[in-house]
Enzyme design. Sequence first.
Site, PDB file in Angstrom:
ATOM      1  N   HIS A  66      40.618  59.352  36.800  1.00 21.69           N
ATOM      2  CA  HIS A  66      39.989  59.601  34.757  1.00 21.69           C
ATOM      3  C   HIS A  66      39.224  61.019  35.810  1.00 21.69           C
ATOM      4  CE1 HIS A  66      37.627  60.491  31.760  1.00 21.69           C
ATOM      5  NE2 HIS A  66      36.869  60.074  32.290  1.00 21.69           N
ATOM      6  N   HIS A  98      30.535  63.977  39.093  1.00 24.25           N
ATOM      7  CA  HIS A  98      31.557  64.344  38.912  1.00 24.25           C
ATOM      8  C   HIS A  98      31.630  65.523  37.947  1.00 24.25           C
ATOM      9  CE1 HIS A  98      30.102  60.946  35.988  1.00 24.25           C
ATOM     10  NE2 HIS A  98      30.400  62.340  35.343  1.00 24.25           N
ATOM     11  N   HIS A 100      34.340  66.850  34.594  1.00 20.01           N
ATOM     12  CA  HIS A 100      34.978  67.019  33.581  1.00 20.01           C
ATOM     13  C   HIS A 100      35.392  68.502  33.007  1.00 20.01           C
ATOM     14  CE1 HIS A 100      33.417  62.715  31.972  1.00 20.01           C
ATOM     15  NE2 HIS A 100      32.192  63.430  32.674  1.00 20.01           N
ATOM     16  N   GLU A 110      31.664  68.571  27.917  1.00 19.33           N
ATOM     17  CA  GLU A 110      31.559  67.458  26.689  1.00 19.33           C
ATOM     18  C   GLU A 110      30.646  67.417  25.807  1.00 19.33           C
ATOM     19  OE1 GLU A 110      31.147  63.680  29.465  1.00 19.33           O
ATOM     20  OE2 GLU A 110      33.378  63.641  28.447  1.00 19.33           O
ATOM     21  N   HIS A 123      28.248  65.704  35.921  1.00 21.21           N
ATOM     22  CA  HIS A 123      27.563  65.244  36.310  1.00 21.21           C
ATOM     23  C   HIS A 123      26.737  64.587  37.207  1.00 21.21           C
ATOM     24  CE1 HIS A 123      29.242  64.120  31.454  1.00 21.21           C
ATOM     25  NE2 HIS A 123      28.403  64.859  32.017  1.00 21.21           N
ATOM     26  N   THR A 205      29.888  58.608  28.368  1.00 21.57           N
ATOM     27  CA  THR A 205      30.943  58.834  27.688  1.00 21.57           C
ATOM     28  C   THR A 205      32.071  58.664  28.049  1.00 21.57           C
ATOM     29  OG1 THR A 205      30.863  60.518  29.627  1.00 21.57           O
ATOM     30  CG2 THR A 205      29.523  61.403  27.202  1.00 21.57           C
TER      31      THR A 205
HETATM   32  O1  1SD Z   1      32.494  59.100  33.044  1.00 22.50           O
HETATM   33  C1  1SD Z   1      31.288  58.741  34.113  1.00 22.50           C
HETATM   34  C2  1SD Z   1      32.459  57.590  34.840  1.00 22.50           C
HETATM   35  O2  1SD Z   1      33.001  57.544  35.257  1.00 22.50           O
HETATM   36  C3  1SD Z   1      30.849  56.527  35.102  1.00 22.50           C
HETATM   37  O3  1SD Z   1      30.372  57.667  36.428  1.00 22.50           O
HETATM   38  C4  1SD Z   1      30.043  56.595  34.512  1.00 22.50           C
HETATM   39  C5  1SD Z   1      28.761  55.869  35.328  1.00 22.50           C
HETATM   40  O4  1SD Z   1      28.826  54.946  35.532  1.00 22.50           O
HETATM   41  O5  1SD Z   1      29.311  57.545  33.275  1.00 22.50           O
HETATM   42  C6  1SD Z   1      30.242  58.031  33.159  1.00 22.50           C
HETATM   43  S1  1SD Z   1      29.321  60.315  31.852  1.00 22.50           S
HETATM   44  O6  1SD Z   1      28.632  59.372  30.857  1.00 22.50           O
HETATM   45  O7  1SD Z   1      28.136  60.519  33.359  1.00 22.50           O
HETATM   46  N1  1SD Z   1      30.201  60.655  31.630  1.00 22.50           N
HETATM   47 ZN    ZN Z   2      30.568  62.669  33.469  1.00 20.96          ZN
END
Ligand code: 1SD
Ligand code: ZN
Length: 261
Positions: A66, A98, A100, A110, A123, A205
Amino acid sequence: VFQIAILTPLTCPDVWPLDYPQCGGSKQSPINLESNDMYRLVVPEQLQWHGYWTRPRNLTLVNNGHTIQVSGSWGSRDLSPWISGGPLDGEYKFSQLHFHWGSDDSIGSEHTVSNVSFPMEMHLVHYKKAYGSQEEATKYEDGLAVVSFLFQTSDRPNPALNAIIPFMDAVVGAELEVTLSRPFPLEMLDISFPSDYVTYLGSLTTPPCSEVVTWIVSSRPLTISHSQLSKFRHLSSADGEMENNFRPVQPTNGRPVFYVS
Ligand code: 1SD
Ligand code: ZN
């Protein structure tokens, strides 16, 4: 009549609520940030960054299908980075970071600012130490704190991103993982410990979209060059391109959004 239902939850946000009821909640993320519709938040103490300059024992880069995610270990004495202060009550430990991003520069982030998207968003996910683990913390409305950075394109490469981008070639396909040969303190990612940011209460998200996140979105975008962005755009998920791995903005439903500066 034979019907084969193929669930592709991460690529079709509209149907997430069918399998994950919280994704249909009233405090979802991301949202559009509107600078003339925010309250000034006066915080008792500044947002504090701890241990971000401590070199981890190791850092890994994972293509989880992802996104591309960086996580690390800070040894038996657990010197993991953590944050406190600002809108947060208590100490929040770093878990992973990570990204996006989009297929072209007009989409990818986002959060949007005055309805404008940025080409990428990073993030940094943290959980409240008092809850012991991220899994446990995700059960409480003050469980997680995600610090977010928007990226805008620049003619020059962002040298900080070169700490991870060269390793992306090794994790182009889903479920691949690489250990960075020279682990670096996360502070090197140009996060610059923002003191100007927007904060509000929202959700993860991605499913299960738990409404447990204090969002802290830096007011100062970071930069990335086109050739650096193209490395992200070449990554694959299990069933194709990974780009456009952002969730569209969700209604604020009257939630207050605050700025700190
Ligand atoms: O999309 C991430 C997801 O991969 C995971 O890291 C989660 C935390 O467990 O967070 C979401 S996010 O809201 O940081 N995009
Ligand atoms: Zn994220």
